[in-house]
Design a protein around this motif. Structure first.
Motif, PDB file in Angstrom:
ATOM      1  N   LEU A 439     -61.972 -42.806 -44.387  1.00  0.00           N
ATOM      2  CA  LEU A 439     -60.818 -42.526 -45.293  1.00  0.00           C
ATOM      3  C   LEU A 439     -59.763 -41.825 -44.087  1.00  0.00           C
ATOM      4  N   GLY A 440     -60.247 -41.172 -43.085  1.00  0.00           N
ATOM      5  CA  GLY A 440     -59.508 -40.461 -42.234  1.00  0.00           C
ATOM      6  C   GLY A 440     -58.602 -41.303 -41.343  1.00  0.00           C
ATOM      7  N   GLU A 441     -58.627 -42.628 -41.308  1.00  0.00           N
ATOM      8  CA  GLU A 441     -57.795 -43.634 -40.846  1.00  0.00           C
ATOM      9  C   GLU A 441     -56.449 -43.411 -41.362  1.00  0.00           C
ATOM     10  N   THR A 442     -56.337 -42.913 -42.556  1.00  0.00           N
ATOM     11  CA  THR A 442     -55.085 -42.703 -43.492  1.00  0.00           C
ATOM     12  C   THR A 442     -54.121 -41.804 -42.839  1.00  0.00           C
ATOM     13  N   VAL A 443     -54.776 -40.762 -41.873  1.00  0.00           N
ATOM     14  CA  VAL A 443     -53.984 -39.516 -41.387  1.00  0.00           C
ATOM     15  C   VAL A 443     -53.291 -40.312 -39.965  1.00  0.00           C
ATOM     16  N   GLN A 444     -54.189 -41.103 -39.503  1.00  0.00           N
ATOM     17  CA  GLN A 444     -53.619 -41.900 -38.109  1.00  0.00           C
ATOM     18  C   GLN A 444     -52.423 -42.736 -38.584  1.00  0.00           C
ATOM     19  N   GLU A 445     -52.762 -43.422 -39.716  1.00  0.00           N
ATOM     20  CA  GLU A 445     -51.772 -44.624 -40.230  1.00  0.00           C
ATOM     21  C   GLU A 445     -50.470 -43.788 -40.837  1.00  0.00           C
ATOM     22  N   ALA A 446     -50.646 -42.637 -41.659  1.00  0.00           N
ATOM     23  CA  ALA A 446     -49.353 -41.927 -41.847  1.00  0.00           C
ATOM     24  C   ALA A 446     -48.626 -41.646 -40.652  1.00  0.00           C
ATOM     25  N   ALA A 447     -49.170 -40.940 -39.510  1.00  0.00           N
ATOM     26  CA  ALA A 447     -48.389 -40.648 -38.537  1.00  0.00           C
ATOM     27  C   ALA A 447     -47.668 -41.775 -37.695  1.00  0.00           C
ATOM     28  N   LEU A 448     -48.384 -43.142 -37.734  1.00  0.00           N
ATOM     29  CA  LEU A 448     -47.918 -44.320 -37.239  1.00  0.00           C
ATOM     30  C   LEU A 448     -46.596 -44.490 -37.911  1.00  0.00           C
ATOM     31  N   LYS A 449     -46.853 -44.554 -39.302  1.00  0.00           N
ATOM     32  CA  LYS A 449     -45.634 -44.602 -40.125  1.00  0.00           C
ATOM     33  C   LYS A 449     -44.408 -43.987 -39.937  1.00  0.00           C
ATOM     34  N   GLY A 450     -44.629 -42.482 -39.657  1.00  0.00           N
ATOM     35  CA  GLY A 450     -43.735 -41.698 -39.591  1.00  0.00           C
ATOM     36  C   GLY A 450     -42.780 -42.110 -38.047  1.00  0.00           C
ATOM     37  N   LEU A 451     -43.555 -42.789 -37.057  1.00  0.00           N
ATOM     38  CA  LEU A 451     -42.976 -43.221 -35.774  1.00  0.00           C
ATOM     39  C   LEU A 451     -42.320 -44.680 -35.960  1.00  0.00           C
ATOM     40  N   GLY A 452     -42.292 -45.232 -37.150  1.00  0.00           N
ATOM     41  CA  GLY A 452     -41.996 -46.496 -37.248  1.00  0.00           C
ATOM     42  C   GLY A 452     -42.827 -47.583 -36.715  1.00  0.00           C
ATOM     43  N   ARG A 453     -44.289 -47.324 -36.486  1.00  0.00           N
ATOM     44  CA  ARG A 453     -45.288 -48.073 -35.852  1.00  0.00           C
ATOM     45  C   ARG A 453     -46.141 -48.515 -36.951  1.00  0.00           C
TER      46      ARG A 453
END
Length: 457
Positions: A439-453
């Motif tokens: 489930l913790g992958e969603t934290v990284q994914e949210a950050a990536l989304k914030g960077l447009g990636r």
């Protein structure tokens, strides 16, 4: 009268008090803790731990009930039953083990425990009405850690079928119809558990929606789940009274009668600042709370206060951190309150975690969200409702807040708080490898989304 002396006297052995006493003992300070009942305070005895035990048992029962009907997993089970009395006995066993553990830790730290009601004589002296007779304790430093109690309301005074959270966590039978006055985290945690155990639950909330301290995006999945569990939620509603098994409630549509076998009142908690002579010290107060500085010092030299008596947030882990700080300050260490973030967890279904700032619409604030619907681990758990959200500064990329709503997200609270304490940027989180599938992958994914990636959305 028996007489004792010490360097540190802690009044109250709740999470803040016992941690303060243990840390003081570790630092070689002669310490006494006074406790009226049992070590662990509200949290361990009639709050955090008992409620989580009930929540777990209710979830297990709810799963078993689901498996008694056709389901996607292909599991077949008989219709389950629950003996709530046995459940409570199991809960009490956990509490006993933990309170015994606290007592053992106090002894290990060479802390003396005096049981009984404390009464402040002055800023250096406390009398205790102990089972073995009166005790007068003279101390160089006094730490007030008396905690809080359930807040009552005039229209529904506690007693009989009007319950506080304390009585609700000791029920031996599931009430057929349970009304909950107050749609905050305490009421919803217990209410959700009771709904899963088979009670017909109605929530009465004075605000326009449940959990008003959170934003609507975080509470929406919780409200949807309550509806799925058959819980009725009345917002913008006021409980007027209870008589003959009926709770009278006023809503925008007028007055209505709700049949209720039990009524749980959870409209907040009040600090325990009376009944032990505190008013005689003349301390500076902020409203109903004891005013403290960055070292938890009160306005009287040598008197400190920690935990719920010092104001919001009324959280056990905040009290523990304050307790550690005070012990080290008394020991002569250079310490002050410099915490950047205190996580708050709501153990509803789904759970909510908040750390730091919420979205406020400011021009320099950026918000990135990743849904659990895009997470493989969430799908395999059969619950993909909710999301993780990262709030950060557009210019510096500094993360100022992280929130989540979803099954099991309480275990992410430490990562969220650590990110803020370490002054992480959104790039720091995005570049941190998270294990798959979690489930913790969603934290990284949210950050990536914030960077447009964003990769998986």
């Amino acid at each position: 009268m028996k007489r004792e002396t010490c360097k540190v006297l802690v009044i109250g052995a709740g999470p803040g008090g016992y941690v303060c006493a243990i840390r003081a003992g570790q630092l070689g300070l002669d310490t006494i803790v006074v406790e009226e009942k049992t070590p662990g305070g509200t949290c361990l005895n009639v709050g955090c731990i008992p409620s989580k035990a009930l929540i777990h048992a209710a979830e297990e029962f709810h799963i078993a009930t689901r498996f008694a009907a056709p389901n996607d997993l292909g599991i077949t089970a008989s219709a389950p039953e629950i003996d709530l009395g046995q459940t409570m006995a199991w809960k009490d066993g956990i509490v006993k083990r933990l309170t015994g553990g606290v007592g053992g830790l106090l002894k290990k730290a060479k802390v003396r425990t005096v049981y009984g009601r404390a009464n402040l004589i002055d800023g250096k002296t406390v009398d205790v009405d102990s089972p073995d007779g009166p005790v007068r304790i003279s101390a160089e430093n006094i730490v007030i850690a008396t905690g809080s109690r359930p807040q009552a309301i005039p229209t529904l005074p506690f007693g009989g079928d009007i319950l506080s959270s304390t009585e609700a966590l000791s029920l031996t039978r599931v009430p057929g119809r349970l009304s909950i006055v107050g749609g905050g985290y305490i009421g919803l945690e217990i209410g959700t558990a009771m709904a899963k155990l088979g009670a017909k639950v109605t929530v009465v909330e004075a605000a326009s929606r449940i959990l008003p301290q959170y934003d609507a995006d975080l509470t929406r999945p919780v409200l949807k789940r309550l509806e799925h569990l058959g819980v009725t939620v009345l917002a913008d509603a006021r409980a007027d009274g209870h008589s003959d098994g009926v709770l009278t409630v006023t809503t925008a549509e007028g007055q209505t009668a709700i049949p209720s076998d039990k009524n749980l009142v959870t409209v907040g908690r009040a600090p325990v600042t009376d009944g032990f002579g505190l008013e005689g010290l003349g301390l500076t107060m902020t409203g109903r709370f004891v005013d403290v500085d960055a070292q938890c010092r009160t306005s009287m030299q040598g008197v400190y206060a920690i935990g719920d008596v010092t104001g919001d947030p009324m959280l056990a882990h905040r009290a523990m951190a304050q307790g550690t700080l005070v012990a080290e300050v008394i020991a002569g260490e250079s310490r002050s309150w410099d915490k950047r973030a205190i996580p708050a967890v709501c153990f509803t279904d789904p759970e909510i975690v908040t750390v730091g700032s919420l979205p406020d619409g400011s021009t320099n604030q950026a918000v990135a969200m990743f849904p659990f619907a895009g997470n493989g681990r969430a799908m395999t758990l059969g619950r993909d409702d909710g999301f993780v959200r990262v709030v950060f500064d557009k210019t510096t990329e500094l993360v100022t807040g992280i929130q989540a709503v979803g099954v099991g997200v309480s275990e992410m609270a430490g990562e969220f708080a650590l990110a803020l304490e370490m002054a992480a940027t959104v790039t720091d989180i995005a570049e941190t490898i998270h294990a798959h599938p979690t489930l913790g992958e969603t934290v990284q994914e949210a950050a990536l989304k914030g960077l447009g990636r964003a990769l998986h959305i």
